[in-house]
Design a protein around this motif. Structure first.
Motif, PDB file in Angstrom:
ATOM      1  N   VAL A 109       0.849  -1.191   0.000  1.00 35.56           N
ATOM      2  CA  VAL A 109       0.000   0.000   0.000  1.00 35.56           C
ATOM      3  C   VAL A 109       0.884   1.240   0.000  1.00 35.56           C
ATOM      4  N   LEU A 111       0.743   5.244   0.651  1.00 34.53           N
ATOM      5  CA  LEU A 111      -0.127   6.176   1.358  1.00 34.53           C
ATOM      6  C   LEU A 111       0.501   7.562   1.426  1.00 34.53           C
ATOM      7  N   GLN A 125      -4.828   6.593   1.062  1.00 35.06           N
ATOM      8  CA  GLN A 125      -4.400   5.554   0.133  1.00 35.06           C
ATOM      9  C   GLN A 125      -4.214   6.103  -1.273  1.00 35.06           C
ATOM     10  N   ILE A 128      -2.883   0.424  -4.056  1.00 33.73           N
ATOM     11  CA  ILE A 128      -2.931  -0.746  -3.188  1.00 33.73           C
ATOM     12  C   ILE A 128      -3.009  -2.009  -4.043  1.00 33.73           C
ATOM     13  N   GLU A 161     -10.970   4.902   2.505  1.00 26.35           N
ATOM     14  CA  GLU A 161      -9.712   4.393   1.974  1.00 26.35           C
ATOM     15  C   GLU A 161      -8.519   5.146   2.584  1.00 26.35           C
TER      16      GLU A 161
END
Length: 211
Positions: A109, A111, A125, A128, A161
């Protein structure tokens, strides 16, 4: 004779003028010493601080913070079946594994950290992936929320998210309080605010001297 008398009277005037000045100066000094103190002025020993803590800004680098985060995560996850780590680069990169259908699947992921006014951080996010599985981002974050072990001050929100990191709610043995001041990963500019309660140092109240 008349001239001597005038001269004598002149010196008398000088004498009494000087005497009056000396007496006036003495009276002023006595008044200054014995004049009652204004009751609104509190002696130094009775002044108390309006705050019960002090704050310090600490600047660091991605490398130092990365080492600290992963050392913490290693300790936190040592009894867990599933491990993950964090890598700070241009963004926050979370790398780990999740249980899916009686096996584990690697998860990655990316971020973006967004510092909040209260000193917490939202990790939004950016991208992902869960192995080679093609799943909606929301579904993958639901798996994360269900299976990924995180501290209680970290919450995963599949709907938005994002991951909310309540830095200000971290429990630190020293009773210090930490908040994020700045987190610019691209510029490698990271700053944290450290709040130290006086009681932690055994100081009940800080004495303040008024100007």
């Amino acid at each position: 004779m008349e001239k001597n008398k005038k001269k004598k009277n002149k010196w008398k005037r000088y004498f009494f003028t000087l005497l009056l000045l000396n007496v006036s100066a003495l009276v002023i000094i006595v008044l200054l010493i014995f004049w009652p103190v204004n009751h609104s002025i509190v002696p130094f020993s009775e002044h108390k601080a309006t705050h019960e803590s002090s704050e310090f800004i600490i600047r660091t680098t991605k490398k130092n913070l990365n080492e600290l985060i992963n050392a913490y995560m290693y300790e936190y996850l040592k009894d867990s079946k599933h491990q993950y780590r964090v890598s700070l680069d241009e963004d926050v990169h979370l790398i780990g594994e999740l249980p899916v259908f009686s096996t584990t699947v690697p998860i990655q992921v990316h971020l973006e950290p967004i510092v909040q006014e209260n000193g917490d951080v939202i990790l939004k996010q950016k991208s992902i992936s869960l192995g080679l599985m093609e799943l909606p981002n929301k579904k993958i974050m639901e798996y994360m929320d269900k299976y990924l072990p995180v501290p209680k001050w970290v919450s995963i929100d599949p709907e938005k998210e994002e991951i909310y990191v309540a830095v200000t709610q971290m429990e630190i043995k020293s009773n210090f309080r930490v908040s994020v001041e700045q987190m610019d990963l691209e510029a490698n500019n990271l700053a944290f605010k450290l709040k130290i309660p006086y009681e932690t140092l055994g100081i009940e109240t800080l004495l303040m001297k008024q100007p």
